[in-house]
Design a protein around this motif. Sequence first.
Motif, PDB file in Angstrom:
ATOM      1  N   TRP A   1       9.923  91.172  11.162  1.00 37.90           N
ATOM      2  CA  TRP A   1      10.617  89.948  11.560  1.00 37.90           C
ATOM      3  C   TRP A   1       9.899  88.705  11.066  1.00 37.90           C
ATOM      4  CZ3 TRP A   1      15.379  90.957  12.628  1.00 37.90           C
ATOM      5  CH2 TRP A   1      15.691  92.256  13.023  1.00 37.90           C
ATOM      6  N   HIS A   2       9.622  88.694   9.771  1.00 39.76           N
ATOM      7  CA  HIS A   2       9.092  87.532   9.041  1.00 39.76           C
ATOM      8  C   HIS A   2       9.799  87.593   7.690  1.00 39.76           C
ATOM      9  CE1 HIS A   2       5.592  84.730   8.066  1.00 39.76           C
ATOM     10  NE2 HIS A   2       6.217  84.860   6.889  1.00 39.76           N
ATOM     11  N   LEU A   3      10.479  86.528   7.332  1.00 42.34           N
ATOM     12  CA  LEU A   3      11.213  86.497   6.071  1.00 42.34           C
ATOM     13  C   LEU A   3      10.344  86.996   4.927  1.00 42.34           C
ATOM     14  CD1 LEU A   3      13.561  85.587   4.204  1.00 42.34           C
ATOM     15  CD2 LEU A   3      12.460  83.335   4.158  1.00 42.34           C
ATOM     16  N   HIS A   4      10.872  87.888   4.137  1.00 41.37           N
ATOM     17  CA  HIS A   4      10.198  88.331   2.916  1.00 41.37           C
ATOM     18  C   HIS A   4      11.241  88.861   1.947  1.00 41.37           C
ATOM     19  CE1 HIS A   4      10.356  91.892   5.495  1.00 41.37           C
ATOM     20  NE2 HIS A   4      10.284  92.646   4.393  1.00 41.37           N
ATOM     21  N   LEU A   5      10.974  88.681   0.675  1.00 41.25           N
ATOM     22  CA  LEU A   5      11.852  89.175  -0.379  1.00 41.25           C
ATOM     23  C   LEU A   5      11.095  90.216  -1.176  1.00 41.25           C
ATOM     24  CD1 LEU A   5      12.565  85.991   0.123  1.00 41.25           C
ATOM     25  CD2 LEU A   5      14.083  86.384  -1.778  1.00 41.25           C
ATOM     26  N   HIS A   6      11.762  91.296  -1.491  1.00 41.63           N
ATOM     27  CA  HIS A   6      11.188  92.346  -2.325  1.00 41.63           C
ATOM     28  C   HIS A   6      11.577  92.042  -3.768  1.00 41.63           C
ATOM     29  CE1 HIS A   6      10.387  95.220   1.036  1.00 41.63           C
ATOM     30  NE2 HIS A   6      11.316  94.467   1.614  1.00 41.63           N
ATOM     31  N   VAL A   7      10.610  91.944  -4.640  1.00 40.79           N
ATOM     32  CA  VAL A   7      10.872  91.856  -6.082  1.00 40.79           C
ATOM     33  C   VAL A   7      10.461  93.212  -6.638  1.00 40.79           C
ATOM     34  CG1 VAL A   7      10.334  90.689  -8.243  1.00 40.79           C
ATOM     35  CG2 VAL A   7      10.427  89.369  -6.106  1.00 40.79           C
ATOM     36  N   VAL A   8      11.449  93.950  -7.128  1.00 40.43           N
ATOM     37  CA  VAL A   8      11.215  95.317  -7.597  1.00 40.43           C
ATOM     38  C   VAL A   8      11.569  95.403  -9.081  1.00 40.43           C
ATOM     39  CG1 VAL A   8      11.757  97.755  -7.238  1.00 40.43           C
ATOM     40  CG2 VAL A   8      11.803  96.174  -5.289  1.00 40.43           C
ATOM     41  N   PRO A   9      10.559  95.576  -9.941  1.00 33.56           N
ATOM     42  CA  PRO A   9      10.846  95.744 -11.368  1.00 33.56           C
ATOM     43  C   PRO A   9      11.696  96.996 -11.583  1.00 33.56           C
ATOM     44  CG  PRO A   9       8.509  95.361 -11.008  1.00 33.56           C
ATOM     45  CD  PRO A   9       9.123  95.610  -9.669  1.00 33.56           C
ATOM     46  N   ARG A  10      12.638  96.934 -12.509  1.00 31.82           N
ATOM     47  CA  ARG A  10      13.533  98.046 -12.772  1.00 31.82           C
ATOM     48  C   ARG A  10      13.571  98.365 -14.259  1.00 31.82           C
ATOM     49  NH1 ARG A  10      16.904  99.451  -8.546  1.00 31.82           N
ATOM     50  NH2 ARG A  10      16.990 101.323  -9.820  1.00 31.82           N
ATOM     51  N   ALA A  11      13.964  99.590 -14.572  1.00 36.95           N
ATOM     52  CA  ALA A  11      14.162 100.042 -15.950  1.00 36.95           C
ATOM     53  C   ALA A  11      15.298 101.052 -15.955  1.00 36.95           C
ATOM     54  CB  ALA A  11      12.886 100.677 -16.493  1.00 36.95           C
TER      55      ALA A  11
ATOM     56  N   GLY B   1      17.225 104.257 -16.022  1.00 41.48           N
ATOM     57  CA  GLY B   1      16.831 105.625 -15.718  1.00 41.48           C
ATOM     58  C   GLY B   1      15.604 105.757 -14.840  1.00 41.48           C
ATOM     59  N   ASP B   2      15.223 104.697 -14.126  1.00 35.98           N
ATOM     60  CA  ASP B   2      14.014 104.797 -13.290  1.00 35.98           C
ATOM     61  C   ASP B   2      14.226 105.652 -12.042  1.00 35.98           C
ATOM     62  OD1 ASP B   2      15.322 103.084 -11.481  1.00 35.98           O
ATOM     63  OD2 ASP B   2      14.116 101.341 -12.039  1.00 35.98           O
ATOM     64  N   GLY B   3      15.474 105.997 -11.741  1.00 38.08           N
ATOM     65  CA  GLY B   3      15.748 106.907 -10.631  1.00 38.08           C
ATOM     66  C   GLY B   3      15.632 106.285  -9.249  1.00 38.08           C
ATOM     67  N   LEU B   4      15.453 104.982  -9.156  1.00 34.11           N
ATOM     68  CA  LEU B   4      15.321 104.326  -7.857  1.00 34.11           C
ATOM     69  C   LEU B   4      16.696 103.840  -7.401  1.00 34.11           C
ATOM     70  CD1 LEU B   4      13.337 103.328  -5.662  1.00 34.11           C
ATOM     71  CD2 LEU B   4      13.183 101.180  -6.949  1.00 34.11           C
ATOM     72  N   PRO B   5      17.318 104.516  -6.415  1.00 34.23           N
ATOM     73  CA  PRO B   5      18.659 104.101  -5.973  1.00 34.23           C
ATOM     74  C   PRO B   5      18.588 102.954  -4.969  1.00 34.23           C
ATOM     75  CG  PRO B   5      17.987 106.021  -4.753  1.00 34.23           C
ATOM     76  CD  PRO B   5      16.871 105.723  -5.741  1.00 34.23           C
ATOM     77  N   LEU B   6      19.634 102.185  -4.939  1.00 28.11           N
ATOM     78  CA  LEU B   6      19.831 101.217  -3.871  1.00 28.11           C
ATOM     79  C   LEU B   6      20.715 101.883  -2.823  1.00 28.11           C
ATOM     80  CD1 LEU B   6      20.505  97.978  -5.937  1.00 28.11           C
ATOM     81  CD2 LEU B   6      18.433  98.585  -4.681  1.00 28.11           C
ATOM     82  N   PRO B   7      20.660 101.454  -1.569  1.00 26.12           N
ATOM     83  CA  PRO B   7      21.422 102.128  -0.510  1.00 26.12           C
ATOM     84  C   PRO B   7      22.930 102.138  -0.733  1.00 26.12           C
ATOM     85  CG  PRO B   7      19.843 100.608   0.434  1.00 26.12           C
ATOM     86  CD  PRO B   7      19.813 100.403  -1.060  1.00 26.12           C
ATOM     87  N   TRP B   8      23.476 101.249  -1.527  1.00 23.53           N
ATOM     88  CA  TRP B   8      24.923 101.171  -1.681  1.00 23.53           C
ATOM     89  C   TRP B   8      25.399 101.616  -3.062  1.00 23.53           C
ATOM     90  CZ3 TRP B   8      21.673  97.099  -0.628  1.00 23.53           C
ATOM     91  CH2 TRP B   8      21.327  96.304  -1.710  1.00 23.53           C
ATOM     92  N   THR B   9      24.553 102.269  -3.830  1.00 22.24           N
ATOM     93  CA  THR B   9      24.940 102.728  -5.162  1.00 22.24           C
ATOM     94  C   THR B   9      25.401 104.180  -5.116  1.00 22.24           C
ATOM     95  OG1 THR B   9      22.728 103.486  -5.734  1.00 22.24           O
ATOM     96  CG2 THR B   9      23.253 101.203  -6.262  1.00 22.24           C
ATOM     97  N   PRO B  10      26.140 104.629  -6.126  1.00 22.06           N
ATOM     98  CA  PRO B  10      26.562 106.034  -6.177  1.00 22.06           C
ATOM     99  C   PRO B  10      25.375 106.999  -6.227  1.00 22.06           C
ATOM    100  CG  PRO B  10      27.821 104.727  -7.746  1.00 22.06           C
ATOM    101  CD  PRO B  10      26.733 103.846  -7.193  1.00 22.06           C
ATOM    102  N   GLN B  11      24.211 106.522  -6.621  1.00 25.07           N
ATOM    103  CA  GLN B  11      23.019 107.379  -6.669  1.00 25.07           C
ATOM    104  C   GLN B  11      22.595 107.828  -5.276  1.00 25.07           C
ATOM    105  OE1 GLN B  11      20.665 104.352  -8.478  1.00 25.07           O
ATOM    106  NE2 GLN B  11      20.597 105.404 -10.442  1.00 25.07           N
TER     107      GLN B  11
ATOM    108  N   PRO C   1      11.858  92.108 -17.444  1.00 23.07           N
ATOM    109  CA  PRO C   1      13.127  92.324 -18.154  1.00 23.07           C
ATOM    110  C   PRO C   1      14.286  92.663 -17.218  1.00 23.07           C
ATOM    111  CG  PRO C   1      11.523  94.046 -18.716  1.00 23.07           C
ATOM    112  CD  PRO C   1      10.830  93.075 -17.810  1.00 23.07           C
ATOM    113  N   ALA C   2      13.991  93.330 -16.092  1.00 27.19           N
ATOM    114  CA  ALA C   2      15.015  93.677 -15.103  1.00 27.19           C
ATOM    115  C   ALA C   2      14.337  93.803 -13.747  1.00 27.19           C
ATOM    116  CB  ALA C   2      15.695  94.990 -15.474  1.00 27.19           C
ATOM    117  N   ALA C   3      15.026  93.360 -12.693  1.00 34.11           N
ATOM    118  CA  ALA C   3      14.443  93.426 -11.353  1.00 34.11           C
ATOM    119  C   ALA C   3      15.525  93.295 -10.297  1.00 34.11           C
ATOM    120  CB  ALA C   3      13.412  92.325 -11.161  1.00 34.11           C
TER     121      ALA C   3
ATOM    122  N   HIS D   1       8.126 101.212  -6.024  1.00 33.68           N
ATOM    123  CA  HIS D   1       8.152 101.300  -7.482  1.00 33.68           C
ATOM    124  C   HIS D   1       6.950 100.527  -8.028  1.00 33.68           C
ATOM    125  CE1 HIS D   1      10.604 102.561 -10.836  1.00 33.68           C
ATOM    126  NE2 HIS D   1      10.544 101.375 -11.397  1.00 33.68           N
ATOM    127  N   PRO D   2       6.381 100.930  -9.148  1.00 35.50           N
ATOM    128  CA  PRO D   2       5.256 100.169  -9.711  1.00 35.50           C
ATOM    129  C   PRO D   2       5.627  98.692  -9.911  1.00 35.50           C
ATOM    130  CG  PRO D   2       5.517 102.247 -10.870  1.00 35.50           C
ATOM    131  CD  PRO D   2       6.708 102.107  -9.953  1.00 35.50           C
TER     132      PRO D   2
END
Length: 164
Positions: A135-145, A147-157, A118-120, A81-82
């Motif tokens: 295999w090196h610790l890392h965190l993804h920070v993903v900006p969200r909005a 209706g952005d259409g980006l599903p998470l693996p455990w969402t109904p999307q 505003p959301a992430a 995502h941008p």
Amino acid sequence: MQTDLALGAAIRPSPTEGCAACETQAFELCAACRRCRCHRHDGCERDLNCVFCRIASQEAPATVVRDWGDVLAIRPRGGVHPGHTLVMPCTHVSDAGTRPEVTARTMECAAALAAQLPAANIITSKGAAATQTVWHLHLHVVPRADGDGLPLPWTPQQTTEGTR
């Protein structure tokens, strides 16, 4: 290693000064520990085979978003995502459960980036079953909005077969 007391910063010897461990003149020193490659980085907290350690040592290219000294924020190749950013410790830690103090510091830096949005989502994985592939610790920070259409693996999307 010497320290500049006025600045509180470490003074690293130049590559022409030789290896910090054996004092031999070495053409290629580790950018992190200033030891020649023959020492396989004994005492160094970076792994030469790890791409994130190589980025932290400035031995591999990356687009750095922010550098806290002990933690880096970089742009991933092919982000989902941008504005997608990876936040990683400069110390080699394989996952979020290995060294909780390093994980906490890395999360603190990720939270500072997320606070500007505003959301992430802030996401990490521990273990192959949890989709960890690097295999090196890392965190993804993903900006969200909305209706952005980006599903998470455990969402109904998510429509992959077998999802609950």
